[in-house]
Design an enzyme around this catalytic site. Sequence first.
Site: not given
Ligand code: ZN
Length: 256
Positions: A55, A57, A59-60, A113, A130, A168
Amino acid sequence: MSNHDVIPLRAFADNYIWTLRDGRRAAVVDPGDARPVIDYLRAEKLELAAILNTHHHADHVGGNAALLASWNVPVYGPHDDRIREVTHRLRDGERFTLPHFGIEFEVMEIPGHTRSHIAFHGAGMLFCGDTLFAVGCGRLFEGTPRQMHDSLSRLMKLPDGTRVYCGHEYTLSNIRFAKAADPANAALRELEAKAAKLRDQDLPTLPSTIGQERSTNPFVRCLEPAVIATASKFAGKQLADPVSVLAAIREWKNGF
Ligand SMILES: [Zn+2]
């Protein structure tokens, strides 16, 4: 591919960049940061073979561009322009073979999400970003409780032994909440002891398995009388359907 060949590279506070490797090459899932990947590949003398994104985001996907500057590799991801680097945009049910590794992955669209979140399922492994966490699920940033419920329900239909690689390390804090939502669950206590021991040694609690989630994760146990009861207490009214139960415990957990 054994669990031994799927390496958790740490990024930021609690992200894992799951890295499939053999003696010569590696493929990375959700490289939010290029640095730990580059350091690992250099240290292990590996070449990058592919990038997978679940996805959009940061942080990915934040490390995509820096990795592509050094390695010209395919990037598998969802139909979402917010991830510019994706070269192979994939829909639900589509399959592809991971270059060099020969592993066939099936793509599952699992909104909740985010609206375009996907998972990669193949060779007994699930990379679910996530959406599904050990003993938890992602926050509903772009999706509805119904979407999250439907996505989790689909994942729970995978074989019990499927290894679940989440984005995570949230297991212990998720267990703290799950004990409130599902108070009599003995499997949760067992898992808590096991997970605490791993974290004491600074080891990952992941991968989980679909079977473990089925027995411990309140967000996939919305038909359990105990979970319905605590969710109803939180909501202040008797909840009758699993989507309302999921909505209630998701809201409860946000403030937990
Ligand atoms: Zn995320």
